[in-house]
Design a protein around this motif. Structure first.
Motif, mmCIF file in Angstrom:
data_model
loop_
_atom_site.group_PDB
_atom_site.id
_atom_site.type_symbol
_atom_site.label_atom_id
_atom_site.label_comp_id
_atom_site.label_asym_id
_atom_site.label_seq_id
_atom_site.Cartn_x
_atom_site.Cartn_y
_atom_site.Cartn_z
ATOM 1 N N THR A 19 0.844 -1.190 0.000
ATOM 2 C CA THR A 19 0.000 0.000 0.000
ATOM 3 C C THR A 19 0.882 1.244 0.000
ATOM 4 N N ILE A 20 0.271 2.377 -0.347
ATOM 5 C CA ILE A 20 1.005 3.638 -0.295
ATOM 6 C C ILE A 20 1.534 3.879 1.117
ATOM 7 N N ALA A 21 0.711 3.607 2.118
ATOM 8 C CA ALA A 21 1.133 3.820 3.503
ATOM 9 C C ALA A 21 2.345 2.962 3.850
ATOM 10 N N GLN A 22 2.397 1.742 3.334
ATOM 11 C CA GLN A 22 3.539 0.862 3.610
ATOM 12 C C GLN A 22 4.811 1.378 2.938
ATOM 13 N N VAL A 23 4.677 1.893 1.721
ATOM 14 C CA VAL A 23 5.848 2.443 1.040
ATOM 15 C C VAL A 23 6.371 3.666 1.788
ATOM 16 N N VAL A 24 5.463 4.548 2.202
ATOM 17 C CA VAL A 24 5.867 5.739 2.952
ATOM 18 C C VAL A 24 6.543 5.339 4.262
ATOM 19 N N ALA A 25 6.008 4.323 4.937
ATOM 20 C CA ALA A 25 6.607 3.856 6.186
ATOM 21 C C ALA A 25 8.009 3.307 5.950
ATOM 22 N N LEU A 49 15.338 7.289 8.669
ATOM 23 C CA LEU A 49 15.432 7.387 10.134
ATOM 24 C C LEU A 49 14.511 8.483 10.669
ATOM 25 N N SER A 50 13.329 8.573 10.037
ATOM 26 C CA SER A 50 12.347 9.576 10.454
ATOM 27 C C SER A 50 11.503 9.014 11.593
ATOM 28 N N SER A 105 15.134 1.901 0.198
ATOM 29 C CA SER A 105 16.247 2.586 0.858
ATOM 30 C C SER A 105 17.374 2.878 -0.128
ATOM 31 N N GLU A 106 17.614 1.930 -1.056
ATOM 32 C CA GLU A 106 18.645 2.155 -2.066
ATOM 33 C C GLU A 106 18.208 3.238 -3.049
ATOM 34 N N CYS A 107 16.936 3.276 -3.366
ATOM 35 C CA CYS A 107 16.423 4.331 -4.243
ATOM 36 C C CYS A 107 16.592 5.705 -3.597
ATOM 37 N N MET A 108 16.364 5.763 -2.305
ATOM 38 C CA MET A 108 16.527 7.030 -1.590
ATOM 39 C C MET A 108 18.001 7.421 -1.512
#
Length: 400
Positions: free
Chosen positions: A294-300, A307-308, A379-382
């Motif tokens: 879900t979008i929420a899971q990706v954002v999480a 590390l937010s 995480s690698e994309c970020m």
């Protein structure tokens, strides 16, 4: 042949080194188009790592064969191929030209020896450029016509898109709108961009005009990033995830599923579909399927990578909020063209709000397809997007 979907980079190299000693049987010549692009570049890497360098022929534009070879090697390295293996590519791997080329007799003779084709070439742009239809339909049909009566050809894999189904398909359920391969078989005129319409049109015409072509259509869902390299090979669409993560809102609900796969998973699936001697179907979704997060899971997952702590929850917003959202992005990124950002956000909101989840049961059964969830490699994309502007990443999707 042994395949390992998700080993560490060192383990992958060991697997691929072994694979180079067990070359696939029955492949005399594999012709790859789009090898200097995102998906095609990853297919090229997968083919070389599978021991097919000497049997690989890439249709490439260039000033001459040497120029085309340089482009091939550069993209192979960008897509993760070891530099020592990129050196295996020679001018013998180059077929100079494009989908609509008039080939000289020597090139025609090489085409006659092709046993397998993976056609990744396309104009993958969400712009309204007339070249989208010209390249993706007219030029693709011309290219395919060269193989319509080929006695040597055993498989023609054409890379389409799962969104060729249009916007009025599927069965709505609690886990999203489920789309099967049959849902893309009709002629749905409702499309959000010319690109998806062109992919639907060419698929229908390939089947109608060349009934003897050993055609298999592979329809990837949203292809974002690479499981190991993040956005290094391409930043396509990831800019949108960055905006949503920063804004904590978009026009799709938090439980809306986003069907995303990585380019390297997509490439391995394409190569296996091309090489497997017998297939049960002539169309396959390359997608996350029921495992789509879900979008929420990706954002999480992005919060965890960044590390937010105590970040606000993602929420759905009305389309009327998009101008404000675009203004915030433009101000933060120091982008003068706020309307460009707003148009892009509105366009992609149309896709997100559909909540399409593309059934991948066929490909899972056929080749044991096990795509990694974007939540596991975001995480690698970020990391690889750090310091890269939103506008720069958007350019991957809105080519002129």
């Amino acid at each position: 042949m042994m395949w390992d979907w998700h080993a560490s980079l060192n383990a992958q190299d060991l697997v691929r080194t072994h694979a180079c000693d067990t070359r696939p049987a029955g492949v005399e010549c594999l012709l790859l188009t789009g090898a200097t692009g995102f998906i095609g570049g990853n297919v090229m890497v997968a083919a070389i790592n599978a021991g097919l360098a000497e049997r690989l022929l890439c249709l490439v534009r260039g000033n001459d064969a040497a120029d085309a070879l340089e482009r091939l090697r550069a993209n192979a390295i960008q897509c993760g191929l070891l530099a020592s293996r990129a050196a295996w590519l020679t001018v013998d791997n180059v077929l100079l030209g494009s989908l609509d080329s008039d080939f000289a007799p020597a090139a025609v003779a090489r085409l006659a020896c092709v046993t397998h084709v993976i056609n990744c070439a396309a104009m993958a742009s969400f712009s309204s450029n007339a070249q989208v239809t010209r390249i993706n339909v007219r030029d693709t049909l011309r290219f395919a016509s060269r193989f319509a009566d080929s006695p040597a050809l055993r498989r023609f894999v054409h890379v389409g898109t799962a969104m060729a189904c249009g916007t009025r398909r599927g069965t709505r359920g609690p886990r999203g709108t489920r789309i099967s391969e049959q849902d893309a078989s009709g002629d749905d005129a409702s499309h959000l961009v010319p690109y998806t319409r062109s992919k639907q049109q060419v698929e229908l015409l390939l089947r109608r005009d060349f009934p003897g072509l050993p055609l298999v259509v592979a329809r990837p869902s949203i292809v974002v990033g690479h499981t190991v390299l993040g956005t290094q090979p391409s930043a396509s669409i990831f800019w949108l995830f960055r905006i949503i993560h920063r804004a904590r809102r978009y026009t799709a609900g938090p439980l809306t599923r986003i069907d995303v796969i990585a380019a390297d998973d997509c490439a391995q699936a394409l190569l296996r579909l091309a090489l497997k001697p017998d297939l049960r179907f002539d169309a396959y979704h390359l997608s996350a399927g029921a495992g789509a997060p879900t979008i929420a899971q990706v954002v999480a997952a992005m919060d965890e990578a960044a590390l937010s702590e105590d970040a606000p929850a993602y929420r759905m917003c009305p389309a009327s909020d998009l101008p404000v959202l675009a203004h915030d992005v433009a101000r933060t990124e120091r982008i003068s063209n706020r309307r460009l950002i707003e148009r892009a956000l509105r366009l992609y909101s149309g896709f997100a709000e559909l909540g399409y989840v593309f059934d991948n049961g066929r490909i899972r059964e056929e080749i044991d397809f096990q795509p990694l969830s974007i939540t596991d490699y975001v995480s690698e994309c970020m990391r690889t997007s750090h310091g890269v502007g939103i506008l720069e990443q958007m350019s991957w999707d809105f080519k002129a």
